[in-house]
Motif scaffolding. Structure first.
Motif, short mmCIF file in Angstrom:
data_model
loop_
_atom_site.label_atom_id
_atom_site.label_comp_id
_atom_site.label_asym_id
_atom_site.label_seq_id
_atom_site.Cartn_x
_atom_site.Cartn_y
_atom_site.Cartn_z
N LEU A 188 -38.61 41.01 56.80
CA LEU A 188 -38.88 39.57 56.95
C LEU A 188 -39.90 39.36 58.05
O LEU A 188 -39.93 40.09 59.04
CB LEU A 188 -37.59 38.82 57.31
CG LEU A 188 -36.43 38.90 56.30
CD1 LEU A 188 -35.18 38.33 56.93
CD2 LEU A 188 -36.77 38.15 55.05
N ILE A 189 -40.74 38.35 57.88
CA ILE A 189 -41.68 37.95 58.93
C ILE A 189 -41.46 36.46 59.18
O ILE A 189 -41.75 35.63 58.32
CB ILE A 189 -43.14 38.21 58.52
CG1 ILE A 189 -43.34 39.71 58.27
CG2 ILE A 189 -44.08 37.72 59.62
CD1 ILE A 189 -44.75 40.07 57.84
N SER A 196 -37.11 38.33 72.67
CA SER A 196 -35.73 37.90 72.47
C SER A 196 -35.62 36.83 71.39
O SER A 196 -34.74 36.90 70.53
CB SER A 196 -35.13 37.39 73.80
OG SER A 196 -35.87 36.30 74.29
N ILE A 197 -36.53 35.87 71.39
CA ILE A 197 -36.41 34.79 70.41
C ILE A 197 -36.86 35.26 69.03
O ILE A 197 -36.24 34.91 68.01
CB ILE A 197 -37.23 33.55 70.87
CG1 ILE A 197 -36.84 32.32 70.04
CG2 ILE A 197 -38.72 33.79 70.80
CD1 ILE A 197 -35.42 31.88 70.24
N ILE A 198 -37.92 36.07 68.94
CA ILE A 198 -38.38 36.55 67.64
C ILE A 198 -37.35 37.48 67.01
O ILE A 198 -37.05 37.39 65.81
CB ILE A 198 -39.75 37.26 67.77
CG1 ILE A 198 -40.84 36.26 68.13
CG2 ILE A 198 -40.11 37.98 66.47
CD1 ILE A 198 -41.15 35.26 67.04
N ILE A 258 -47.21 41.35 72.02
CA ILE A 258 -46.33 42.52 72.16
C ILE A 258 -44.89 42.13 71.82
O ILE A 258 -44.19 42.84 71.10
CB ILE A 258 -46.42 43.10 73.58
CG1 ILE A 258 -47.81 43.67 73.83
CG2 ILE A 258 -45.35 44.18 73.80
CD1 ILE A 258 -48.05 44.08 75.28
N GLY A 259 -44.45 41.00 72.35
CA GLY A 259 -43.09 40.53 72.08
C GLY A 259 -42.87 40.23 70.61
O GLY A 259 -41.80 40.53 70.05
N GLY A 293 -39.85 44.00 64.65
CA GLY A 293 -39.28 45.31 64.38
C GLY A 293 -37.79 45.35 64.60
O GLY A 293 -37.03 45.85 63.75
N ALA A 294 -37.33 44.80 65.74
CA ALA A 294 -35.90 44.81 66.05
C ALA A 294 -35.12 43.94 65.07
O ALA A 294 -34.04 44.32 64.61
CB ALA A 294 -35.67 44.33 67.49
#
Length: 410
Positions: A370-371, A34-36, A349-350, A356-357
């Protein structure tokens, strides 16, 4: 026991209860995801805002009926019920501001148009502008091929058009010069007099999928009742605020407002756009932090429960190891490593799913992937803290078991 052996033993123990381990990591994954995802998306939007501001110009602002952004609320009807800014009011404003600004351009627009040339056509998503001769300069559009609109085009409402780079590539894919060719749009035939130079995207919208016709022809043949926008370019950064103040007075005169009446128009400036975005960003970030905090705390409790169950199930194993000389610190480190593995696996995993999202949003804004390195580092640190914090009690419990009592366990 060496660190390498501890790692191997911890991973072996987790693999022996694979389903339980995966279910535990999913709680951590949800919180980190959620935060990423949110932060990646916000960085994409932030870049789009920065691009949009650079396209608007450092010394440029717009006068329009609506504020830069507004989201419902009690004030919505106040904006909707305002009278439109008419073309005549725009001309009056230009006359009153003569010599007080570098450029003043009038424009009116409508999306969802389709351009057709012979057997080729664009998607029905072209933005069509009704523009005056100052539109291109005031809005930062340069001419690549052909010419700009001129005063006589506006005066005589000529059926001429300037197309964007994207339309040119679609209708004239083989490098054919479009200037002088005729295209159809909204049932009208227009002669191409110029092509805008390629600009890219701003605020997630292509600035090349557009066309401009004389504003007088737009009003006469397409839409008489749509409010216009006025783009004003100050003579210098020092004169920017003074130009806004002068524009306020001139616009009030053009709109016929009495002294005690409030302004019934808005200024779209770089500052107003940034402020609107920061408010939006703050609201979304708070929501993401709340969701992430709740998910991570829940996941931490899950890790503690799993580790306590693991200690109970492996009491005899712990007793055997202690009876042959394994120190308490070795037992402690092994269980801490297991808790840390669970937390970090969920975090990784998150992170992957979140990136990706979030980049799906970046793609929607026509931005490169973007990363968010800063938030990745923060997420890994938080996951490590969660694993250690919630794994420390089970680890101490395992390390403190009496070997004699542990060996009696079945």
């Amino acid at each position: 026991m060496k660190t390498r052996e501890l790692v191997i033993q911890a991973s072996t123990s987790l693999r022996s209860n694979l389903l339980r381990s995966w279910l535990t990591t999913m709680g951590v994954a949800v919180g980190v995801f959620s935060i990423i995802a949110v932060m990646t998306a916000l960085q994409a939007i932030d870049q789009s805002v920065a691009t949009g501001l650079s396209s608007l110009g450092a010394n440029t602002f717009e006068i329009q009926k609506y504020p830069a952004t507004f989201f419902g609320g009690h004030g919505r009807n106040r904006f909707i019920n305002r009278p439109d800014i008419t073309y005549d009011e725009g001309l009056t404003f230009k006359r009153l501001m003569q010599g007080k600004a570098k450029n003043i351009g009038l424009k009116i627009s409508q999306s969802g148009n389709q351009a057709i040339y012979e057997n080729r056509s664009t998607n029905p998503d072209v933005t069509l502008f009704g523009a005056d001769e100052n539109f291109a300069v005031a809005n930062g559009f340069d001419i690549d091929t052909g010419r700009n609109l001129i005063e006589n085009d506006i005066l005589y409402s000529r059926n001429v058009i300037i197309i964007g780079h994207e339309i040119r590539n679609t209708l004239f894919p083989n490098g054919e010069n479009p200037v002088g060719k005729s295209i159809r749009m909204n049932g009208e035939v227009y002669r191409i007099i110029g092509v805008f130079i390629k600009k890219g995207a701003a605020f997630g919208q292509s600035q090349d999928n557009l066309a401009a016709i004389p504003i007088t022809r737009y009003i006469d043949h397409i839409d008489l009742k749509r409010s216009i926008s006025i783009t004003v370019e100050a003579t210098s950064p020092k004169e920017y605020q003074a130009t806004i103040d002068q524009s306020t007075g001139s616009m009030r005169v053009a709109r016929g407002l009495a002294i005690r009446e409030d302004n019934d128009f808005e200024f779209r400036t770089n500052e107003s756009l940034v402020e609107s975005f920061r408010d939006f960003q703050k609201t979304i970030s708070i929501g993401a932090f709340i969701i992430s905090f709740m998910a991570l705390i829940t996941a931490g409790v899950g890790i503690m429960n799993i580790m306590l169950v693991s200690v109970t199930e492996r009491t005899r194993e712990i007793g055997i190891r202690k009876s042959i000389g394994a120190p308490a610190t070795s037992i402690l480190r092994q269980f801490l490593l297991e808790a840390l593995f669970l937390s970090l696996t969920g975090g990784l995993i998150g992170i992957i799913l979140g990136i990706g999202a979030g980049n799906l949003v970046a793609m929607a804004f026509n931005l490169p992937p973007l990363i968010p390195w800063l938030w990745i580092v923060i997420s890994i640190a938080v996951c490590s803290a969660i694993g250690v914090s919630f794994g420390i009690f089970p680890a101490y419990k395992a390390a403190g078991l009496n070997p004699v009592e542990a060996l009696r366990s079945r």
